[in-house]
Enzyme design. Structure first.
Site, PDB file in Angstrom:
ATOM      1  N   HIS A   1      41.177  42.376  44.742  1.00 38.68           N
ATOM      2  CA  HIS A   1      42.383  41.544  44.761  1.00 38.68           C
ATOM      3  C   HIS A   1      41.990  40.119  44.414  1.00 38.68           C
ATOM      4  O   HIS A   1      40.796  39.770  44.471  1.00 38.68           O
ATOM      5  CB  HIS A   1      43.023  41.570  46.159  1.00 38.68           C
ATOM      6  CG  HIS A   1      42.108  40.994  47.194  1.00 38.68           C
ATOM      7  ND1 HIS A   1      41.140  41.742  47.823  1.00 38.68           N
ATOM      8  CD2 HIS A   1      41.967  39.726  47.655  1.00 38.68           C
ATOM      9  CE1 HIS A   1      40.450  40.961  48.638  1.00 38.68           C
ATOM     10  NE2 HIS A   1      40.940  39.733  48.558  1.00 38.68           N
TER      11      HIS A   1
ATOM     12  N   HIS B   1      39.403  33.937  41.961  1.00 37.49           N
ATOM     13  CA  HIS B   1      38.289  34.862  41.746  1.00 37.49           C
ATOM     14  C   HIS B   1      38.610  36.214  42.370  1.00 37.49           C
ATOM     15  O   HIS B   1      39.470  36.297  43.249  1.00 37.49           O
ATOM     16  CB  HIS B   1      36.999  34.307  42.390  1.00 37.49           C
ATOM     17  CG  HIS B   1      37.077  34.222  43.875  1.00 37.49           C
ATOM     18  ND1 HIS B   1      37.673  33.165  44.546  1.00 37.49           N
ATOM     19  CD2 HIS B   1      36.679  35.084  44.850  1.00 37.49           C
ATOM     20  CE1 HIS B   1      37.619  33.374  45.835  1.00 37.49           C
ATOM     21  NE2 HIS B   1      37.020  34.543  46.060  1.00 37.49           N
TER      22      HIS B   1
END
Ligand code: 2AM
Length: 215
Positions: free
Chosen positions: A37, A121
């Site tokens: 995620h 990220h």
């Protein structure tokens, strides 16, 4: 109490592409592809009532869909003692706008500001004493990694349960960028949590209302 964060989830095509990056660093604890995620905002532990307030605020977010491309790899932590390995994102104004909207919604719900700058990220692995030269080789080898372009039309409120084998993330509510709620959230925890909270605190609510002269 429930530990929450807001994130983008990914289609299978992206998960498979990221899963192919999960090798080549001894001692790395690779993230399960189901759990990949991109965090937009970490919230932390909240009670059922606050969770419901946050969710209501998130459901007011509306903006156009946008494309996202994952790009390159990096580490967090000291140069010689990295603690996580991640895939980055090509600069993306729409992603930053969504992050600001999510952050504002969370702040409006009474959650403390997150002082850290948004650094988009996707964590691939946690590292613990991984050999410095192997990390360096990994970073060079994947420096030009580019994931398949993906369309973002929704974001997710996740819960995080810390188990002995690591964190387990569960999608609790999915919000479409056109303002609707997606049907594919796993379970209606907010109703349950909030109901339990209301049962525990209902008398207190009534007492408070009386103190302030409400009907
Ligand atoms: P990370 O992947 O870089 O560790 C759930 O923990 C998600 O929230 C993770 O993606 C994690 O980022 C992110 N996160 C941000 N701030 C956090 C914090 N203070 N504690 C735990 N997770 C945090």
């Amino acid at each position: 109490m429930i530990r929450l964060f807001v994130a983008l989830s990914f289609p299978d095509e992206i998960r498979q592409s990221l899963a192919a990056l999960c090798a080549g660093v001894p001692g790395a604890r690779w993230v399960n592809p189901d759990q990949f995620h991109l965090t937009l905002r970490f919230i932390g532990e909240v009670d059922g009532r606050t969770a419901r307030t946050v969710s209501d605020a998130l459901s007011t977010i509306i903006m156009p869909d946008f494309d996202l491309e994952l790009f390159s790899v990096g580490t967090f932590g000291d140069r010689r003692k990295a603690n996580s390995l991640w895939v980055g994102v090509r600069p993306n104004a729409a992603l930053n706008r969504l992050q600001e909207k999510v952050d504002n919604a969370v702040l409006r719900s009474g959650i403390a500001p997150d002082r850290r700058k948004f650094a988009p990220h996707v964590t691939l692995a946690r590292l613990n004493n991984a050999p410095f030269d192997r990390i360096g080789a990994y970073l060079s080898h994947h420096a030009l990694y580019a994931g398949p372009r993906t369309r973002c039309d929704r974001f997710t409120l996740y819960s995080s349960f810390l188990s002995s084998s690591g964190a387990i993330y569960t999608p609790e509510q999915v919000y479409r960028l056109d303002g609707g709620l997606a049907e594919d959230a796993e379970h209606d925890w907010m109703a349950d949590e909030a109901e339990a909270w209301d049962q525990d605190h209902g008398d207190w609510d009534k007492a408070e209302a009386a103190a302030y002269g409400a009907e």
